[in-house]
Enzyme design. Structure first.
Site, short mmCIF file in Angstrom:
data_model
loop_
_atom_site.label_atom_id
_atom_site.label_comp_id
_atom_site.label_asym_id
_atom_site.label_seq_id
_atom_site.Cartn_x
_atom_site.Cartn_y
_atom_site.Cartn_z
CG HIS A 397 42.00 -48.40 26.22
ND1 HIS A 397 43.23 -48.94 25.52
CD2 HIS A 397 43.07 -48.83 27.87
CE1 HIS A 397 43.82 -49.98 26.52
NE2 HIS A 397 43.78 -49.13 27.57
CD GLU A 633 42.90 -8.38 -0.92
OE1 GLU A 633 41.95 -8.96 -1.42
OE2 GLU A 633 43.90 -8.55 -2.06
CG ASN A 657 51.17 -6.23 -2.87
OD1 ASN A 657 51.98 -5.84 -2.06
ND2 ASN A 657 51.70 -7.77 -3.43
CG ASP A 658 45.04 -5.54 -4.52
OD1 ASP A 658 44.28 -5.98 -4.90
OD2 ASP A 658 45.92 -4.32 -5.17
CB CYS A 705 49.43 -11.91 3.25
SG CYS A 705 47.97 -11.72 2.06
#
Length: 765
Positions: A397, A633, A657-658, A705
């Site tokens: 409460h 990746e 990227n990888d 990402c």
């Protein structure tokens, strides 16, 4: 005039007859939910009682010119009115009706039953006002005469100090509010509690919150017990989080039928109250109740043996009352940690209240500290800048009222009344559940030219997050309005220390490295709180770490991008990984529940299995204590993504990227072949599409990402494939949000056009 109504005669439309509680029980009964049998002494019966006894004018005289902010005067008025109501003789015809109804209930149950006599006001539990806890409930009542006695006590509880105060404050006429009394077969609960069908703190609609304690539910509702807290995803029924509290006491019914407080047996104090199956069963019932009512609901429940009962359901009245920014960056010495029950940050002087008689101590702007905040303290709570309690849980409460008042609140600290002293200056963070020493104010920053800006008017279903490399960039990144951090790189944080992590371990010890990591991660988690921050564990190529102090021992590799890096390095030499995990564990214990973990460069499910073992060694349970994911990746990870899903992951993030360099055999650091490096290569996009669609099929969240997340033409494809979030560079967030919004609109428009063409075609046929 009808004095008695049974549940099968009532629905939500009958609040004027049975009060909010009685009407809601009737609604649930007729919806086929497991509700204990009950009858209601109606609001008409209450009005008849007040009229026949001539009490109305007497009560009006007592309330005339009453200053509700004068606590002593308010308490005196309440005491006088309640005494007048309870000392009057119940009219014979009403008394007889109650006795007959109780006898009928006993016949239905096959024995003379214990009942709960619950107050049910005709103005309670409205969508815009919560009267929870203002009137009284009496448990374990047995015998017809006792039922009559406690119904009369319920009538009198319409004039408790807190009820008088609240009605005056909200502008409700005291005599337009009547009180019904629910007389319900008592569930002798082995365990009980409450659930919110929407998370009342984060307001996430897909999250349901359950609180549970041993014995009767009174301990949870009143705040006397710190309950277990479970958070469940309503879409998947997956248990997202568990907080197993130490339950010191429990409310039980003794052999005489009296409610008493006893100590919880030692082996049950820190035991999980509900089994996982029971958590799921309750969640399913909560979803059904929410669907039936068509709105978020606050539900009281109980288990007697293996049988589950619904005892009450009312609308949640505190949603949408959060300020846009409820938490700022706060740093200081932590005095206490508890459960963040009402968001916001406030500083002030501690006033410890151990008894209701002491609430006058609390002045405007003070920090109210008490063992358990009771509804009687509402006048003091209204004055307080923040509230801190020893006991209580997320849905007690006190927490509900604090949220409605907009007062920051931390409950379940266990030691607030012992550690904090009267007059002490503290700062309370009601979202993170932390109490800091002293008055902490965020220093005003010098005006700086802000390159990025928030675009608050653009709302997308696909989340747009931001990549962060350095903690110093956190504030700038947060100003983009991003939905969180999709990638927080550990290696850049460590490179900023100028010293190899192994050197720090050797020279200064584990605590030094853990504290350094905590400091960096905290800056980002604070800037984005409560938005999620995904921390990627160390991905350290040997050539980058060789230049650090102590980095001369790094091995010489012909191609570091294909060498000893990512999770393979962390598993070969796990000391650093353990420090990273320990840092995150401590931050989450401080209240930073927005941190998630992601591991880089995985190629085989065995790596996931080994990391999970190390996490458990540190004290983190992946998927329960913290969300756990992997970077995709490598072509290996993409092609066998289902094998990783079987190991148990909450999310994946595509590191394009990888993935690009490994798919098309190009060293992304080699300028001689840079012109051939293309993230939109058909082979790369085919792998990305396969991963997104496979994860979607299995309910695993997907994100990106890599640099591709900042390329508008690639983002369009990702959104069409169903990606859940895109994490872009700081300077690209605004552009990507627009691209995502435009793509989502295109997808909807294309669907509508196709549907229209299909209908037109069918008509011609």
């Amino acid at each position: 005039m009808k004095f008695i109504a049974w549940l099968d005669e009532l629905s939500n439309k009958d609040v004027s007859i049975a009060g909010g509680k009685g009407a809601s029980l009737g609604e649930m009964w007729n919806a086929g939910l497991p509700v204990p049998p009950a009858f209601v002494v109606t609001a008409d019966a209450y009005r008849y009682f007040i009229k026949e006894t001539g009490l109305m004018e007497k009560i009006k005289q007592v309330l005339k010119d009453l200053d509700i902010n004068n606590t002593k005067a308010l308490e005196e008025a309440s005491k006088k009115i309640r005494s007048m109501i309870e000392s009057e003789k119940m009219p014979d015809d009403l008394r007889l009706a109650i006795i007959e109804a109780y006898n009928k209930l006993c016949e239905m149950c096959g024995e003379e039953v214990f009942v709960a006599v619950r107050s049910s006001a005709t103005a309670e539990d409205l969508p815009d006002a919560s009267f929870a806890g203002q009137q009284e409930t009496f448990l374990n009542v047995k015998g017809a005469e006792n039922v009559v006695k406690y119904v009369q006590k319920c009538f009198s509880s319409l004039f408790t100090p807190r009820a008088i105060f609240y009605r005056e404050q909200k502008g409700f006429d005291h005599f337009k509010v009547a009180l019904a009394a629910v007389v319900q077969k008592m569930v002798n609960a082995d365990k009980a509690g409450v659930m919110f069908t929407v998370n009342p703190i984060t307001e996430k609609e897909n999250e349901l919150v359950i609180e549970a304690a041993w014995g009767l539910g009174e301990g949870v509702v009143s705040g006397a017990v710190s309950p277990d807290t479970y958070i469940v995803d309503k879409n998947t029924l997956k248990i997202l989080d568990k907080h197993i509290a130490k339950k010191e006491i429990m409310y039980v019914r003794d052999e005489k039928g009296e409610t008493k407080v006893v100590e919880v047996p030692e082996d049950m104090k820190e035991k999980q109250v509900l089994t996982d199956d029971e958590i799921v069963e309750l969640t399913e019932m909560g979803i059904k109740i929410e669907k039936h009512y068509g709105m978020p609901m606050d539900v009281e429940w109980a288990y007697e043996g293996k049988k589950c009962y619904m005892l009450q359901a009312r609308p949640i009245t505190t949603l949408g009352k959060r300020k846009k920014k409820v938490s700022e960056e706060v740093e200081g010495k932590i005095l206490l940690k508890g459960i963040g029950a009402s968001p916001g940050i406030a500083s002030g002087r501690v006033k410890i209240v151990m008894d209701i008689e002491e609430i006058d101590k609390v002045e405007e702007g003070d920090i109210l500290v008490t063992k358990m905040t009771t509804p009687d303290m509402v006048p003091a709570m209204k004055k307080a800048a923040a509230i801190v309690t020893d006991e209580g849980g997320l849905t007690c409460h006190a927490a509900i009222v604090s949220r409605e008042l907009g007062v920051p609140c931390v409950v379940g600290t266990k030691y607030a009344t012992k550690i904090l002293k009267d007059g002490m200056l503290v700062t309370v963070d009601g979202e993170k559940g932390v109490v800091y020493e002293g008055i902490i104010k965020k220093e005003e920053e010098e005006k700086k030219e802000v390159i990025v800006k928030e675009s608050p008017t653009i709302i997308t279903a696909t989340e747009v997050k931001v990549n962060v490399s350095m903690p110093e960039a956190a504030e700038k990144a947060a100003k983009t309005g991003a939905d969180g951090v999709g990638l927080l790189r550990a290696e850049h944080m460590i490179l900023g220390l100028g010293k190899h992590p192994k050197k720090i371990l050797e020279d200064e010890g584990r605590e030094a490295l853990i504290n350094a990591l905590m400091e960096g991660i905290r800056k980002v988690a604070d800037a984005f709180y409560p938005r999620p921050v995904t921390y990627r564990t160390l991905d350290a190529p040997t050539d980058e770490f060789r230049n650090l102090e102590g980095g001369d021992r790094e091995p010489i590799e012909h191609n570091p991008m294909l060498g000893w890096r990512g999770i393979r390095r962390s598993l070969d030499d796990p000391d650093i990984l353990k420090c990273e995990l320990e840092a995150i564990k401590r931050l989450r214990e401080e209240g930073y529940k927005n941190i998630e973990i992601m591991i880089p460069l995985v190629t085989h499910p065995d790596e996931v299995r080994k990391v999970k073992e190390i996490m458990r060694e540190v004290g983190l349970e992946p998927g329960k204590d913290i969300k756990f994911g992997i970077m995709v990746e490598t072509p290996a990870a993409a092609l066998i993504i289902e094998e990783f899903i079987k190991e148990g992951i909450d999310f994946i993030s595509l590191g394009t990227n990888d993935l690009t360099q490994y798919t098309i055999a190009i060293d992304r650091n080699n300028e001689l072949v840079a012109k051939y490096y293309k993230e939109d290569h058909p082979a790369v996009l085919k792998l990305v599409e396969y991963v997104i669609k496979t994860c979607k099929k299995h309910g695993v969240k997907t994100s990106i990402c890599g640099q591709a997340g900042s390329r508008p033409h690639i983002v369009e494809k990702l959104v069409r494939w169903g990606i859940d979030s895109v994490s872009a560079n700081i300077d690209a967030v605004e552009t990507i949000r627009r691209v995502v919004a435009r793509t989502e609109q295109k997808v909807i428009l294309d669907y509508i056009r196709d549907l229209h063409e299909e209908k037109t075609k069918n008509k011609k046929l």
